[in-house]
Design a protein around this motif. Structure first.
Motif, PDB file in Angstrom:
ATOM      1  N   HIS A 191       0.860  -1.187   0.000  1.00 24.57           N
ATOM      2  CA  HIS A 191       0.000   0.000   0.000  1.00 24.57           C
ATOM      3  C   HIS A 191       0.893   1.233   0.000  1.00 24.57           C
ATOM      4  O   HIS A 191       1.637   1.477   0.948  1.00 24.57           O
ATOM      5  N   VAL A 192       0.838   2.019  -1.088  1.00 26.71           N
ATOM      6  CA  VAL A 192       1.641   3.225  -1.233  1.00 26.71           C
ATOM      7  C   VAL A 192       0.705   4.422  -1.206  1.00 26.71           C
ATOM      8  O   VAL A 192      -0.318   4.443  -1.912  1.00 26.71           O
ATOM      9  N   ALA A 193       1.064   5.420  -0.401  1.00 29.16           N
ATOM     10  CA  ALA A 193       0.241   6.632  -0.332  1.00 29.16           C
ATOM     11  C   ALA A 193       0.232   7.325  -1.695  1.00 29.16           C
ATOM     12  O   ALA A 193       1.278   7.516  -2.317  1.00 29.16           O
ATOM     13  N   TYR A 194      -0.957   7.685  -2.152  1.00 31.99           N
ATOM     14  CA  TYR A 194      -1.092   8.309  -3.476  1.00 31.99           C
ATOM     15  C   TYR A 194      -2.203   9.353  -3.423  1.00 31.99           C
ATOM     16  O   TYR A 194      -3.294   9.104  -2.885  1.00 31.99           O
ATOM     17  N   THR A 195      -1.918  10.525  -3.981  1.00 34.12           N
ATOM     18  CA  THR A 195      -2.894  11.605  -4.103  1.00 34.12           C
ATOM     19  C   THR A 195      -2.998  11.997  -5.568  1.00 34.12           C
ATOM     20  O   THR A 195      -1.978  12.326  -6.184  1.00 34.12           O
ATOM     21  N   PRO A 196      -4.195  11.961  -6.163  1.00 32.47           N
ATOM     22  CA  PRO A 196      -4.332  12.310  -7.586  1.00 32.47           C
ATOM     23  C   PRO A 196      -3.880  13.739  -7.853  1.00 32.47           C
ATOM     24  O   PRO A 196      -4.073  14.651  -7.039  1.00 32.47           O
ATOM     25  N   GLY A 197      -3.262  13.944  -8.995  1.00 33.02           N
ATOM     26  CA  GLY A 197      -2.814  15.272  -9.401  1.00 33.02           C
ATOM     27  C   GLY A 197      -2.634  15.313 -10.897  1.00 33.02           C
ATOM     28  O   GLY A 197      -2.837  14.322 -11.600  1.00 33.02           O
ATOM     29  N   GLY A 198      -2.253  16.480 -11.401  1.00 31.66           N
ATOM     30  CA  GLY A 198      -2.013  16.616 -12.824  1.00 31.66           C
ATOM     31  C   GLY A 198      -3.248  17.069 -13.578  1.00 31.66           C
ATOM     32  O   GLY A 198      -4.145  17.729 -13.034  1.00 31.66           O
TER      33      GLY A 198
END
Length: 436
Positions: free
Chosen positions: A200-207
């Motif tokens: 489980h890797v922390a991920y925040t949508p962007g772009g």
């Protein structure tokens, strides 16, 4: 036409391909502009300026021919001075024309002078400041020296230098902005790859909007899968507790009966207990526990020693490599125990080997049983698959979950379970291959 061979020379990464898409048009445009510039400036403009000089040289040569020795030479010299030429009589011509190898406009100058002034015997362009033209005249061989700027434009290379410099600068700036746009995609790919390997890797949508939409969809999908795993684990915990209690009461009740009457029923209860354990093991899945750095060499050695102490005919084969790799220890141990158990169930001896390289981890389990035919191997790893005709059933039956559990564990680590034939033992060869 088949252009598959071109893929071998194309970059495989997203950054490399983006850079190629960005740089290739810029370089192509610069090459086209450079070619047109050279064609128009270095050739056409230089040829036009050289034609003017050629007419002046013809005028000087004709004037010199009309002058008698010692006669009107003063008038000729005044004409040469007014046209800014230095004339020297009596020198020997060079054996061949001379120019510097990178002086492309010099080619045009020499060609034009020799075409338009038939009496020219040689041309020298030693530098960017002067030109020496050797011509045959009525007074003998004459050397005409004049400024190079009369046949070539001033600093013509500046346009090329500016074009290359600003083209490179704009490409660098564009790549920086493009890199910022590509970074959210690579972060999404890294998070998806890690989740596929059970981390489980922390991920925040962007772009950009499209990338954010894909990122939000990934987060929703990951949350649903994690909820399903959690719900299944909670449900199985309850099932395990509810079923083990009546099985324990059955064992207690059978222990009070006569041994001869109770023995068949006790075997049935033991079979039910074993089948229940296998069902629960499969239902728990391969996502138990968090990945932790593990020495796979020591882990496999310990697992083989534990199995051997339990009476299993298992030996340790070849061991290669050293280092650590993130593993879910509980899942890998369960997969290895299932493969060893299958090997001793359908054969007599099992051998386990392990190899850790820079790119992958391979755990191999081989047995001396009948093996599995090549056409049935894809079916064998499916849950509840039974391949009775291909396997020896003299040592008890299973429920067809051993290989499926091992395959599920391998997939949870981003790897694969490969089935083949053991070259040395003759039975089944099962490889758990996990990329590093």
């Amino acid at each position: 036409m088949n252009f598959r061979w071109l893929k071998l020379y194309l970059p495989r990464g997203l950054y490399g391909r983006a850079a190629m898409i960005l740089i290739l048009p810029v370089v192509t445009l610069q090459l086209v502009v450079s070619f047109v510039f050279i064609q128009r400036h270095f050739e056409d403009v230089t040829e036009q300026m050289t034609r003017t000089v050629s007419r002046e040289l013809v005028l000087l040569i004709d004037t010199l021919a009309q002058s008698d020795k010692g006669g009107d030479m003063a008038g000729f010299m005044r004409l040469a001075d007014s046209l800014e030429y230095t004339v020297v009589l009596g020198e020997r011509p060079p054996q061949e024309d001379f120019r510097r190898w990178y002086d492309f406009s010099g080619l045009v100058v020499i060609r034009t002078l020799e075409q338009l002034v038939p009496s020219v015997r040689g041309v020298e362009l030693p530098d960017n400041r002067k030109i020496l033209v050797y011509a045959a005249t009525a007074q003998g061989l004459a050397t005409f020296e004049f400024d190079r700027l009369r046949v070539s434009a001033t600093n013509p290379h500046q346009l090329l230098v500016n074009m290359v410099f600003f083209g490179g600068l704009m490409t660098l700036i564009a790549y920086v902005y493009l890199r910022n746009q590509l970074r959210p995609i690579t972060r999404l790919a890294a998070a998806a790859e890690a989740f596929g390997r059970g981390r489980h890797v922390a991920y925040t949508p962007g772009g950009a909007i499209e990338v954010r939409s894909a990122g939000n969809a990934f987060l929703d999908m990951r949350a649903r899968i994690e909820r399903q795993i959690e719900q299944r684990t909670l449900m199985l915990s309850g099932v395990s507790h509810d079923l083990r209690t009546p099985l324990t009461r059955l064992k207690l009740g059978l222990s009070l009966l006569d041994h001869d009457d109770a023995e068949p029923l006790e075997r049935d209860v033991e079979d039910m207990q074993r089948l229940l354990d296998e069902f629960l093991s499969f239902a728990r899945g391969a996502h138990e526990g968090e990945p932790e750095l593990t020495d796979p060499i020591q882990f496999v050695k310990s697992a083989v020693e534990d199995a051997a102490r339990g009476g299993t005919n298992v030996t340790l084969g070849s061991v290669e490599g050293e280092g650590t790799i993130p593993l879910r220890v509980v899942g890998i141990k369960r997969a290895l125990e299932n493969l060893i158990g299958n090997g001793v169930r359908y054969g007599n001896a099992v051998r386990v080997s392990v190899r850790l390289s820079d790119k992958s981890l391979r755990i191999r389990v081989e047995d001396d049983g009948p093996g599995i035919p090549a056409e049935a191997r894809s079916e064998a790893i499916k849950p509840f698959a039974r391949l009775d005709p291909a396997r020896n059933q003299n040592k008890g039956t299973g429920v067809g979950l051993g290989l499926s559990i091992a395959a599920d564990v391998a997939r949870a680590h981003g790897g694969v379970l490969r089935l083949g034939e053991s070259e040395e033992m003759g039975g089944l060869c099962a490889d758990i291959v996990i990329a590093r």
